[in-house]
Design a protein around this motif. Structure first.
Motif, short mmCIF file in Angstrom:
data_model
loop_
_atom_site.label_atom_id
_atom_site.label_comp_id
_atom_site.label_asym_id
_atom_site.label_seq_id
_atom_site.Cartn_x
_atom_site.Cartn_y
_atom_site.Cartn_z
N LYS A 136 76.84 -79.16 97.83
CA LYS A 136 76.56 -77.86 98.57
C LYS A 136 77.72 -77.38 99.12
CE LYS A 136 73.66 -76.22 102.11
NZ LYS A 136 72.27 -76.28 103.16
N VAL A 137 78.38 -77.84 100.01
CA VAL A 137 79.36 -76.98 100.47
C VAL A 137 80.68 -76.76 99.51
CG1 VAL A 137 81.68 -77.76 101.90
CG2 VAL A 137 79.31 -78.86 102.64
N VAL A 138 80.97 -77.59 98.37
CA VAL A 138 81.80 -76.94 97.38
C VAL A 138 81.06 -75.92 96.76
CG1 VAL A 138 82.93 -77.51 95.22
CG2 VAL A 138 82.89 -79.19 97.02
N ASP A 139 79.89 -75.65 96.52
CA ASP A 139 79.23 -74.50 95.81
C ASP A 139 79.44 -73.44 96.66
OD1 ASP A 139 78.75 -75.74 93.56
OD2 ASP A 139 76.65 -76.14 93.89
N LEU A 140 79.35 -73.53 98.17
CA LEU A 140 79.39 -72.51 99.23
C LEU A 140 80.94 -71.96 99.24
CD1 LEU A 140 77.19 -73.84 101.91
CD2 LEU A 140 76.68 -71.84 100.52
N LEU A 141 81.88 -72.88 98.90
CA LEU A 141 83.23 -72.58 98.87
C LEU A 141 83.44 -71.57 97.78
CD1 LEU A 141 86.12 -73.28 100.41
CD2 LEU A 141 86.28 -74.95 98.44
N MET A 142 82.96 -72.03 96.57
CA MET A 142 83.31 -71.40 95.42
C MET A 142 82.66 -70.21 94.98
SD MET A 142 85.86 -73.30 94.12
CE MET A 142 86.48 -74.95 94.31
N PHE A 143 81.25 -70.11 95.43
CA PHE A 143 80.56 -68.91 95.34
C PHE A 143 79.75 -68.03 96.11
CE2 PHE A 143 80.59 -71.79 91.43
CZ PHE A 143 80.60 -70.75 90.33
N GLU A 144 79.65 -67.05 95.99
CA GLU A 144 78.94 -66.25 97.19
C GLU A 144 77.53 -66.07 96.56
OE1 GLU A 144 78.71 -63.71 100.44
OE2 GLU A 144 80.29 -64.91 99.65
N ASN A 145 77.19 -66.07 95.49
CA ASN A 145 75.88 -66.08 94.87
C ASN A 145 75.35 -67.59 94.69
OD1 ASN A 145 73.47 -66.04 93.30
ND2 ASN A 145 73.72 -64.03 92.78
N GLN A 146 74.46 -68.24 95.31
CA GLN A 146 74.22 -69.76 95.15
C GLN A 146 73.52 -69.90 93.79
OE1 GLN A 146 75.74 -72.40 96.80
NE2 GLN A 146 77.22 -70.35 97.36
N GLU A 147 72.71 -68.99 93.50
CA GLU A 147 71.97 -69.11 92.25
C GLU A 147 72.91 -69.37 91.10
OE1 GLU A 147 69.17 -69.83 89.69
OE2 GLU A 147 68.96 -69.78 91.70
N ILE A 148 73.92 -68.38 90.91
CA ILE A 148 75.01 -68.51 90.11
C ILE A 148 75.63 -69.70 90.13
CG2 ILE A 148 77.06 -67.68 89.07
CD1 ILE A 148 76.03 -64.92 89.84
N ASP A 194 86.62 -65.16 97.91
CA ASP A 194 87.33 -66.23 97.13
C ASP A 194 87.70 -67.11 98.54
OD1 ASP A 194 88.69 -68.44 95.97
OD2 ASP A 194 89.56 -67.07 94.66
N ARG A 195 87.21 -68.22 98.84
CA ARG A 195 87.52 -69.13 99.85
C ARG A 195 88.32 -70.29 99.33
NH1 ARG A 195 82.65 -66.86 101.26
NH2 ARG A 195 81.60 -67.91 99.66
N ASN A 196 88.68 -70.24 98.09
CA ASN A 196 89.37 -71.46 97.41
C ASN A 196 90.86 -71.16 97.30
OD1 ASN A 196 89.32 -74.13 96.06
ND2 ASN A 196 89.83 -73.08 94.01
N THR A 197 91.04 -70.08 96.72
CA THR A 197 92.52 -69.66 96.56
C THR A 197 92.74 -68.24 97.37
OG1 THR A 197 92.09 -68.64 94.45
CG2 THR A 197 92.89 -71.07 94.40
N GLY A 198 91.92 -67.21 96.89
CA GLY A 198 91.56 -65.81 97.65
C GLY A 198 92.89 -65.22 97.61
N HIS A 240 82.12 -58.71 95.02
CA HIS A 240 80.67 -59.16 94.85
C HIS A 240 81.01 -60.52 94.43
CE1 HIS A 240 78.50 -55.61 95.98
NE2 HIS A 240 79.27 -55.01 95.10
N SER A 241 82.21 -60.99 94.87
CA SER A 241 82.39 -62.29 94.04
C SER A 241 83.40 -63.18 94.92
CB SER A 241 83.41 -62.19 92.92
OG SER A 241 82.63 -61.48 91.75
N ALA A 242 83.14 -64.68 94.57
CA ALA A 242 84.08 -65.70 95.34
C ALA A 242 84.97 -65.95 94.36
CB ALA A 242 83.50 -66.71 96.08
N HIS A 243 85.31 -67.36 94.14
CA HIS A 243 86.25 -67.79 93.36
C HIS A 243 86.00 -67.43 91.79
CE1 HIS A 243 89.98 -70.01 92.40
NE2 HIS A 243 89.23 -71.01 91.89
N GLU A 291 79.96 -63.97 88.46
CA GLU A 291 79.40 -63.20 89.58
C GLU A 291 79.49 -61.76 89.50
OE1 GLU A 291 78.75 -65.38 93.54
OE2 GLU A 291 81.30 -65.44 93.22
N GLU A 292 80.58 -61.29 88.51
CA GLU A 292 80.61 -59.75 88.13
C GLU A 292 81.11 -60.03 86.78
OE1 GLU A 292 81.97 -56.93 91.12
OE2 GLU A 292 82.61 -58.71 92.27
N PRO A 293 80.35 -60.51 85.81
CA PRO A 293 80.94 -60.53 84.26
C PRO A 293 81.01 -59.14 83.61
CG PRO A 293 78.33 -61.04 84.60
CD PRO A 293 79.01 -60.99 85.93
N GLU A 294 80.52 -58.14 83.77
CA GLU A 294 80.65 -57.04 83.10
C GLU A 294 81.95 -56.49 83.68
OE1 GLU A 294 79.40 -55.35 80.58
OE2 GLU A 294 78.10 -56.97 80.07
#
Length: 294
Positions: free
Chosen positions: A183-195, A246-250, A271-274, A279-282
């Motif tokens: 859970k923590v790693v997913d929160l670190l890597m992603f802003e959208n937790q469904e993705i 992005d909280r991983n490299t950022g 609208h993206s993290a790592h 999270e923003e494919p287009e």
């Protein structure tokens, strides 16, 4: 390049590598995708953003030695940046030895820069998504801060206790990762937790198990001159893409790289993290293709 679309298993520098060719009909300069980790794979990329890129580009995937569907070296010490560069040289030979573009994400961005530094006359353009600098203390500090920003109050208190013990940055960094659950790693890597959940499902489908072996080996045997001190020698046009969350490299790492490269541009994804590719494919697709086709 005399290859059709498909999956290949070929010896590169003495190691059997998994390679996939897509979009061959486009006859573009090949875009070689370099995955992160260290120790990751391409399973998610080739099922999400990859097909969007291969509608107009020839895309080459390969998984690094000991990663994904490629063979592991017989000796656990056979992981180093020079060896990864030699593997890439073998891949180029297999492809026919012509110029290629690079797209590296996370650690793959760092490796792409190492390859470009070693092969300045072969690499055409470079795309970096959330690139790392794994030997940099700044990179570790970004992740330490990132963990503190996403954990609950109880774990935050535990992390603060570790910080207050006066440990080295490396010890704090390792202690934080030892305490981080999925859970923590997913929160670190992603802003959208469904993705994040969909990404983790695909990781599990691929049977990805990152033992940390490559990361530890690369940390143990750093190059004598750090990459950050050689970036000014890289002259290729470079696109750097970074999620503002992005909280991983950022942003700090991307700005360090952008500042040192002589010919780069930095594009932020708001609208993206790592993983802006997920999270923003287009926007990711349009930004990459516009850069490569300009």
């Amino acid at each position: 390049m005399n290859f059709s679309n498909g999956v290949y298993h070929t010896q590169l520098n003495g190691i059997n590598h998994w390679v996939r060719v897509a979009g061959r009909q486009n006859n573009s300069i090949p875009l070689v995708i370099i995955h992160g980790g260290p120790g990751g794979n391409h399973y998610v990329f080739e099922r999400t953003i990859g097909p969007l890129l291969s509608t107009s580009r020839t895309v080459i995937y390969y998984e690094q030695r000991g990663c994904g569907r490629s063979e592991m070296p017989s000796d656990d010490t056979e992981y180093s940046v020079p060896l990864l560069i030699e593997d890439f040289k073998s891949l180029l030979h297999w492809l026919g030895g012509k110029k290629v573009d690079l797209l590296g994400y996370s650690f793959g961005g760092e490796l792409a820069l190492e390859i470009a530094h070693a092969l300045p006359n072969i690499i055409n353009r470079i795309v970096l998504s959330g690139p790392s600098l794994i030997h940099s203390e700044v990179n570790k500090l970004v992740q330490i801060t990132g963990f503190c920003s996403v954990v609950d109050s109880k774990m935050y208190g535990q992390l603060q206790e570790i910080l207050n013990e006066g440990k080295s940055i490396d010890d704090v960094y390792n202690a934080y990762w030892d305490r981080a659950d999925r859970k923590v790693v997913d929160l670190l890597m992603f802003e959208n937790q469904e993705i994040a959940r969909r990404n983790r499902d695909m990781w599990e489908e691929s049977s990805l198990v990152n033992t940390g072996l490559m990361f530890k080996a690369l940390q143990k045997f750093p190059l004598s001159i750090p990459l950050i001190d050689r970036l000014r020698d890289i002259s290729q046009q470079t696109l750097i893409m970074t999620g503002v969350f992005d909280r991983n490299t950022g942003i700090p790492i991307s700005k360090l790289i952008h500042k040192e490269l002589s010919n780069s541009e930095l594009v932020l994804f708001h609208h993206s993290a790592h993983f802006p590719d997920l999270e923003e494919p287009e926007k990711f697709k349009e930004t990459v293709l516009a850069f490569l086709e300009n």
